[in-house]
Structures are given as structure tokens and as C-alpha cells.
Design a protein around this motif. Sequence first.
Motif, PDB file in Angstrom:
ATOM      1  N   PRO A   1       0.799  -1.063  -0.089  1.00 63.98           N
ATOM      2  CA  PRO A   1      -0.146   0.066   0.041  1.00 63.98           C
ATOM      3  C   PRO A   1       0.749   1.373  -0.018  1.00 63.98           C
ATOM      4  O   PRO A   1       0.508   2.219  -0.665  1.00 63.98           O
ATOM      5  CB  PRO A   1      -1.006  -0.165   1.150  1.00 63.98           C
ATOM      6  N   PHE A   2       1.917   1.258   0.777  1.00 64.91           N
ATOM      7  CA  PHE A   2       2.864   2.517   0.693  1.00 64.91           C
ATOM      8  C   PHE A   2       3.491   2.464  -0.626  1.00 64.91           C
ATOM      9  O   PHE A   2       4.352   3.650  -0.881  1.00 64.91           O
ATOM     10  CB  PHE A   2       3.778   2.242   1.952  1.00 64.91           C
ATOM     11  N   ARG A   3       3.610   1.805  -1.295  1.00 68.86           N
ATOM     12  CA  ARG A   3       4.539   1.789  -2.712  1.00 68.86           C
ATOM     13  C   ARG A   3       3.528   2.521  -3.929  1.00 68.86           C
ATOM     14  O   ARG A   3       3.114   2.009  -4.948  1.00 68.86           O
ATOM     15  CB  ARG A   3       5.346   0.572  -2.984  1.00 68.86           C
ATOM     16  N   THR A   4       3.098   3.755  -3.481  1.00 65.28           N
ATOM     17  CA  THR A   4       2.121   4.347  -4.534  1.00 65.28           C
ATOM     18  C   THR A   4       2.912   4.907  -5.644  1.00 65.28           C
ATOM     19  O   THR A   4       3.922   4.870  -5.720  1.00 65.28           O
ATOM     20  CB  THR A   4       1.773   5.669  -3.554  1.00 65.28           C
ATOM     21  N   PRO A   5       2.071   5.436  -6.756  1.00 69.05           N
ATOM     22  CA  PRO A   5       2.876   5.918  -8.032  1.00 69.05           C
ATOM     23  C   PRO A   5       3.896   7.172  -7.456  1.00 69.05           C
ATOM     24  O   PRO A   5       4.901   7.226  -8.377  1.00 69.05           O
ATOM     25  CB  PRO A   5       1.472   6.537  -8.581  1.00 69.05           C
ATOM     26  N   PRO A   6       3.416   7.973  -6.564  1.00 71.67           N
ATOM     27  CA  PRO A   6       4.499   9.101  -6.453  1.00 71.67           C
ATOM     28  C   PRO A   6       5.765   8.617  -5.787  1.00 71.67           C
ATOM     29  O   PRO A   6       6.995   8.731  -5.922  1.00 71.67           O
ATOM     30  CB  PRO A   6       3.975  10.133  -5.137  1.00 71.67           C
ATOM     31  N   VAL A   7       5.589   7.401  -4.926  1.00 68.89           N
ATOM     32  CA  VAL A   7       6.768   6.824  -4.332  1.00 68.89           C
ATOM     33  C   VAL A   7       7.699   6.072  -5.376  1.00 68.89           C
ATOM     34  O   VAL A   7       8.774   6.309  -5.391  1.00 68.89           O
ATOM     35  CB  VAL A   7       6.408   5.638  -3.314  1.00 68.89           C
ATOM     36  N   MET A   8       6.981   5.314  -6.358  1.00 72.00           N
ATOM     37  CA  MET A   8       7.609   4.776  -7.571  1.00 72.00           C
ATOM     38  C   MET A   8       8.241   5.922  -8.179  1.00 72.00           C
ATOM     39  O   MET A   8       9.317   5.528  -8.862  1.00 72.00           O
ATOM     40  CB  MET A   8       6.731   3.663  -8.134  1.00 72.00           C
ATOM     41  N   GLN A   9       7.782   6.942  -8.627  1.00 76.80           N
ATOM     42  CA  GLN A   9       8.377   7.916  -9.288  1.00 76.80           C
ATOM     43  C   GLN A   9       9.502   8.408  -8.594  1.00 76.80           C
ATOM     44  O   GLN A   9      10.635   8.479  -9.227  1.00 76.80           O
ATOM     45  CB  GLN A   9       7.255   9.176  -9.512  1.00 76.80           C
ATOM     46  N   ARG A  10       9.426   8.645  -7.252  1.00 78.73           N
ATOM     47  CA  ARG A  10      10.708   8.975  -6.789  1.00 78.73           C
ATOM     48  C   ARG A  10      11.809   8.111  -6.812  1.00 78.73           C
ATOM     49  O   ARG A  10      13.222   8.258  -6.870  1.00 78.73           O
ATOM     50  CB  ARG A  10      10.310   9.133  -5.162  1.00 78.73           C
ATOM     51  N   PHE A  11      11.215   6.718  -6.701  1.00 79.51           N
ATOM     52  CA  PHE A  11      12.397   5.807  -6.672  1.00 79.51           C
ATOM     53  C   PHE A  11      13.047   5.778  -7.940  1.00 79.51           C
ATOM     54  O   PHE A  11      14.198   5.625  -8.318  1.00 79.51           O
ATOM     55  CB  PHE A  11      11.616   4.360  -6.545  1.00 79.51           C
ATOM     56  N   MET A  12      12.253   5.822  -9.225  1.00 84.01           N
ATOM     57  CA  MET A  12      12.653   5.830 -10.486  1.00 84.01           C
ATOM     58  C   MET A  12      13.712   6.944 -10.693  1.00 84.01           C
ATOM     59  O   MET A  12      14.769   6.906 -11.466  1.00 84.01           O
ATOM     60  CB  MET A  12      11.974   5.847 -11.543  1.00 84.01           C
ATOM     61  N   GLU A  13      13.376   8.098 -10.353  1.00 88.97           N
ATOM     62  CA  GLU A  13      14.150   9.448 -10.564  1.00 88.97           C
ATOM     63  C   GLU A  13      15.656   9.329  -9.720  1.00 88.97           C
ATOM     64  O   GLU A  13      16.498   9.596 -10.335  1.00 88.97           O
ATOM     65  CB  GLU A  13      13.577  10.669  -9.777  1.00 88.97           C
ATOM     66  N   GLY A  14      15.488   8.419  -8.574  1.00 87.65           N
ATOM     67  CA  GLY A  14      16.693   8.291  -7.829  1.00 87.65           C
ATOM     68  C   GLY A  14      17.745   7.257  -8.461  1.00 87.65           C
ATOM     69  O   GLY A  14      18.866   7.402  -8.559  1.00 87.65           O
ATOM     70  N   LEU A  15      17.032   6.304  -8.991  1.00 86.28           N
ATOM     71  CA  LEU A  15      17.691   5.347  -9.938  1.00 86.28           C
ATOM     72  C   LEU A  15      18.195   5.724 -11.262  1.00 86.28           C
ATOM     73  O   LEU A  15      19.463   5.497 -11.390  1.00 86.28           O
ATOM     74  CB  LEU A  15      16.684   4.096 -10.245  1.00 86.28           C
ATOM     75  N   ASP A  16      17.717   6.712 -11.759  1.00 84.47           N
ATOM     76  CA  ASP A  16      17.845   7.166 -13.004  1.00 84.47           C
ATOM     77  C   ASP A  16      19.093   8.241 -12.623  1.00 84.47           C
ATOM     78  O   ASP A  16      20.103   8.009 -13.674  1.00 84.47           O
ATOM     79  CB  ASP A  16      16.947   8.049 -13.630  1.00 84.47           C
ATOM     80  N   ASP A  17      19.175   8.912 -11.574  1.00 86.14           N
ATOM     81  CA  ASP A  17      20.540   9.728 -11.187  1.00 86.14           C
ATOM     82  C   ASP A  17      21.537   8.878 -10.835  1.00 86.14           C
ATOM     83  O   ASP A  17      22.821   9.170 -11.329  1.00 86.14           O
ATOM     84  CB  ASP A  17      19.934  10.643 -10.025  1.00 86.14           C
ATOM     85  N   ALA A  18      21.321   7.848 -10.000  1.00 87.53           N
ATOM     86  CA  ALA A  18      22.539   6.748  -9.737  1.00 87.53           C
ATOM     87  C   ALA A  18      23.127   6.242 -11.082  1.00 87.53           C
ATOM     88  O   ALA A  18      24.373   6.108 -10.958  1.00 87.53           O
ATOM     89  CB  ALA A  18      22.008   5.592  -8.854  1.00 87.53           C
TER      90      ALA A  18
END
Length: 108
Positions: free
Chosen positions: A66-83
Motif C-alpha cells: 500500500p505504501f508503494r504508491t505511484p509518487p513513491v515509485m516515481q521518486r524511486f525511478m528518479e533516484g535510480l535514473d540519477d544513480a
Amino acid sequence: MPNVTIYIPADKMPPDEALAELTEQCSDLCTGVLRAALANVHIVYVAVRHGRGHPAFAEIHYRLEPFRTPPVMQRFMEGLDDAIRRNAGLTARIRCFGYQASSLHARN
């Protein structure tokens, strides 16, 4: 889970030190943003022969929560992209696939 697989052209595979740093940053994203237990995080790099498209491809399989919402996944993908950009110097296509716990069958 999450399982992170990053496909990188063999001739552009970063040195071990850069992959170690990328692994550390991916682990931090998984345990921080996705709130995964570190023991459940798997990260692999696959050397490939590049055909077409982005020079790298990241595929993330994760358990839906439930806590892995679209905004959370978006933040994860942005961080992964940067990394990936910082440590490999590559732009990656990133795709995330979430699974209900009832549809997972796993061992080890």
C-alpha cells in the motif's frame, strides 16, 4: 524483492568501483524509498550486446505494498535514473513491475 536488473552494453560496463557505488545507491533507494529489508534486495548487472534504444535498461520487480504508491515509485525511478547516470554515465530506460504477494512463489 525488490529485484533490480540493469542491462548494460558489454563495451560500456563501468569499472568494479563504479558498480559497487551504484549497488550501494540502489540498495539505499530500495531500503529507503521502497522500505524493503536489505536481505530481500537483489541487484544484478547483465552485460549485453546493445541493439537499439537507450544504452541501458533497468528492470525492477517488486512486491506491491500500500505504501508503494505511484509518487513513491516515481521518486524511486528518479533516484535510480540519477544513480545510473552518475555511476555508469548512461541513460537507462527504467521499467518497474509490481506483483501481488498472492501471485508470488519464491524460494531462497
